[in-house]
Design an enzyme around this catalytic site. Structure first.
Site, mmCIF file in Angstrom:
data_model
loop_
_atom_site.group_PDB
_atom_site.id
_atom_site.type_symbol
_atom_site.label_atom_id
_atom_site.label_comp_id
_atom_site.label_asym_id
_atom_site.label_seq_id
_atom_site.Cartn_x
_atom_site.Cartn_y
_atom_site.Cartn_z
ATOM 1 C CG ASN A 190 -0.749 -7.130 -1.290
ATOM 2 O OD1 ASN A 190 -1.414 -7.727 -2.141
ATOM 3 N ND2 ASN A 190 -1.201 -6.938 0.113
ATOM 4 C CG HIS A 221 -9.976 -5.477 0.833
ATOM 5 N ND1 HIS A 221 -10.168 -6.630 1.606
ATOM 6 C CD2 HIS A 221 -8.784 -5.264 1.066
ATOM 7 C CE1 HIS A 221 -9.119 -7.030 2.221
ATOM 8 N NE2 HIS A 221 -8.039 -6.035 1.770
ATOM 9 C CG ASP A 253 -12.683 -8.726 2.169
ATOM 10 O OD1 ASP A 253 -12.644 -7.651 1.186
ATOM 11 O OD2 ASP A 253 -12.439 -8.513 3.352
ATOM 12 C CD GLU A 279 -2.688 -1.538 2.415
ATOM 13 O OE1 GLU A 279 -2.690 -0.554 3.222
ATOM 14 O OE2 GLU A 279 -3.427 -2.434 2.451
ATOM 15 C CD GLU A 307 -4.937 -7.705 1.983
ATOM 16 O OE1 GLU A 307 -5.604 -6.995 2.228
ATOM 17 O OE2 GLU A 307 -3.570 -7.413 1.948
#
Ligand code: G3I
Length: 301
Positions: free
Chosen positions: A167, A203, A233, A126, A231
């Site tokens: 990432n 996400h 979701d 990030e 990650e």
């Protein structure tokens, strides 16, 4: 195939989950054992957990997860060596060369401790903003643009076998942020800075625009790096949620260098977005509609 892990393995991919310390809860553990072929620590390998005071390392949570995975033949992703968040307090006030040495030492010790056991490391997490500029973290402000490649070179020296990933989130299509990361990866590849993979956190929401999701993965893959969904979701429920999961899975399956998908947790009840019920198993460990969509997409390779 009847589980996510075995279905993904048919095309040489892994299907993983982020794990928090709920090992020991019977249904949690049996679901993890049965369905997932890769694990990543949701928090246990971050800087605040692994080096709470300078030079004092605590590998207990990560060691437990690695031992669990190795006993069961699962891959381990490493998350994350350097991030602006979840830094221990002592790092936050460091300046200049002191910060540089602390970063290098942290990477050397943590990646070195796990060397040979990690399939892919999120070396840097990030570091970009939505507009494509560098996030003005302490690392960026103190060390300038070079800190990211410094981190990758240090990680390669500490664990030459792990794939080294950058990432980030909000990179779920072609946009200003993914463009900036693309240019960085292109530059690293051209100059021989060691980078092997890019993680797309993903996400998402049930109404996320995924119209350029696959195309975005493909352009990174075309730089010669692996791409991974790291990650995943999706807030929501029912068919709308399942449809987003299906599209993401199909996109990965369509890109040869997309070698794995990780969901950010096993069950809705322990998710960081629990109120949005974003995962594949509900709080009673029952398979949701999204589970069926993912399994079918993995099986249709
Ligand atoms: O461990 C402490 C505990 O001792 C304390 O009593 C408790 C009280 O709040 O907090 C516990 O720490 C929490 C930790 O999760 C473990 O549960 C932190 O407050 C909390 O901030 C932390 O949240 C994590 C978050 O990263 C931190 O930024 C989430 O679990 C984790 O899912 C989330 O994961 C991130 C990825 O690393 C990077 N990408 C985004 C993703 C979601 O934010």
């Amino acid at each position: 195939a009847e589980t996510l892990g075995t279905a993904a393995a048919q095309s040489g991919r892994y299907f993983g989950a982020a794990v928090a310390p709920h090992l020991g809860e019977t249904d949690y553990e049996s679901t993890l054992n049965r369905e997932f072929s890769s694990v990543v620590a949701e928090n246990a390998m971050k800087w605040d957990a692994t080096e709470p005071s300078p030079g004092q390392f605590n590998f207990s949570g990560g060691d437990e997860l690695v031992a669990y995975a190795k006993q069961r033949g699962k891959f381990v992703r490493g998350h994350t060596l350097v991030w602006h968040a979840q830094q221990p307090g002592w790092v936050q006030g460091l300046t200049g060369d002191t910060l540089r040495q602390a970063m290098r030492n942290h990477i050397t010790k943590v990646a070195g401790h796990y060397a040979g056991k990690i399939d892919s490391w999120d070396v840097v997490n990030e570091a970009f903003e939505g507009d494509g500029s560098r996030r003005q973290s302490n690392l960026q402000k103190q060390l300038g643009n070079g800190w990211i490649e410094d981190a990758f070179r240090t990680a390669r020296a500490a664990d030459p076998k792990a794939k080294l990933c950058y990432n980030d989130y909000g990179t779920d299509g072609i946009n200003a942020k993914s463009d900036a990361i693309y240019r960085m990866v292109q530059d690293f590849r051209a100059r021989g800075v060691p980078i092997d993979c890019v993680g797309f956190q993903s996400h998402l929401a049930s109404n996320s625009d995924l119209s350029t999701y696959r195309q975005n993965l493909q352009r990174f893959a075309d730089l010669g790096v692996h791409v991974q969904i790291t990650e995943l979701d999706v807030g929501g429920s029912g068919a709308a949620q399942a449809n987003v999961y299906r599209q993401v899975t199909q996109a990965c399956m369509a890109v040869a260098r997309c070698n794995g998908i990780t969901v950010w947790g096993v069950t809705d009840k322990y998710s960081w977005r629990a109120q949005e019920t974003p995962l594949l198993f509900n709080g009673n460990y029952q398979k949701k509609e999204a589970y069926g969509a993912v399994l079918a997409a993995l099986n249709s390779a």
